[in-house]
Scaffold this active site. Sequence first.
Site, PDB file in Angstrom:
ATOM      1  N   GLU A   1      -1.147   1.696  -5.295  1.00  0.00           N
ATOM      2  CA  GLU A   1      -0.935   0.472  -4.529  1.00  0.00           C
ATOM      3  C   GLU A   1      -0.913  -0.774  -5.426  1.00  0.00           C
ATOM      4  O   GLU A   1      -1.772  -0.922  -6.303  1.00  0.00           O
ATOM      5  CB  GLU A   1      -2.039   0.337  -3.487  1.00  0.00           C
ATOM      6  CG  GLU A   1      -2.147   1.548  -2.574  1.00  0.00           C
ATOM      7  CD  GLU A   1      -3.477   1.643  -1.870  1.00  0.00           C
ATOM      8  OE1 GLU A   1      -4.072   0.584  -1.579  1.00  0.00           O
ATOM      9  OE2 GLU A   1      -3.950   2.777  -1.644  1.00  0.00           O
TER      10      GLU A   1
ATOM     11  N   HIS B   1       0.848  -1.213   0.000  1.00  0.00           N
ATOM     12  CA  HIS B   1       0.000   0.000   0.000  1.00  0.00           C
ATOM     13  C   HIS B   1       0.883   1.263   0.000  1.00  0.00           C
ATOM     14  O   HIS B   1       0.882   2.035   0.971  1.00  0.00           O
ATOM     15  CB  HIS B   1      -0.848  -0.073   1.274  1.00  0.00           C
ATOM     16  CG  HIS B   1      -1.988   0.895   1.375  1.00  0.00           C
ATOM     17  ND1 HIS B   1      -1.833   2.259   1.374  1.00  0.00           N
ATOM     18  CD2 HIS B   1      -3.319   0.682   1.520  1.00  0.00           C
ATOM     19  CE1 HIS B   1      -3.010   2.844   1.519  1.00  0.00           C
ATOM     20  NE2 HIS B   1      -3.923   1.915   1.607  1.00  0.00           N
TER      21      HIS B   1
END
Length: 304
Positions: free
Chosen positions: A275, A171
């Site tokens: 991400e 992420h």
Amino acid sequence: MTMSLNELNDHFAIPNIVRFEPGAGGRTVCHITNRYADASIALHGGHVLSYTPKDQHDLLWLSSESSFEQGEPIRGGIPVCWPWFGAHPEDESLPAHGFARRCRWEALGCETLPTGDTQLNLILRDNECTRHCWDYGFELELIVTVGKQLRVDLVMRNTGDTAFTCTAALHTYFDIGDITTTTVDGLDGHTYIDTVGGANTRHQQQGPVTFGGEVDRVYLDTTDTCIIHAPARHRRIEVAKQGSRTTVVWNPWIAKAQRMPDFGDDEYTEMLCVETTNAADDLVELAPGASHTTTAILEAQPGD
Ligand code: TA6
């Protein structure tokens, strides 16, 4: 077995290149410096905190309000979201984005590669705490390779005798300087799920992704490299990937930033998440003994 700082340095330190030191909140941090870049990785969460190519600005963004408390996720850098991305599919009481980013990982190895890159291996294995909320045997290995590029491999292994399905994300929070002048190429024509406000409506991306408000999108069926154009930092950032068929793009904008206690009210202007994920229908199904690797390869190019 949790190693002490001295044991970590006895086993894995490399003179003038790799050293383990106490960091914020007393969290143990591995500091890497080589001819290509400097980087820091916290054992807490298996969390890459920074990656600064020589003569450049840190590629990653870290909130000045981040928590470093035991059991809490770090805000910024590269959180490891596993074994679920987003809310738990059945039990909302479980932490968003899984437990991996909240656990202490252990060092497995550290070496200088023939290229001069430095490679750090971290591991998280199932334990009493993880089995309490996810009753499967697993090994999660993070391989961080620091060089002209930052390569992060997340290796997921089923070490139990029961098959499981997981979702995941590297992420990554990028420091882009000014979200209003930042654009993202590489997703044109792809379908995405707009999750802002729980809408979950599907759309098709037209041209570059631009930012004038909260953006929270899961792009589907894409293995493409994204290019972040960040003129405020005079650079573009290549975000390549392997083992991932979905890409998430997120900026919280004002209101959501103000609702997050570990995120400065005005910090949304300087960051962007692109991400590398196994999200939505990109499920990872592992039979006993099977493994899957999701990889992010990040590189900053001066220019823009
Ligand atoms: O990846 C985007 C997202 O799922 C957003 O919806 C937002 O919640 C973000 O992750 C951060 O989640 P966190 O649990 O770290 O606050």
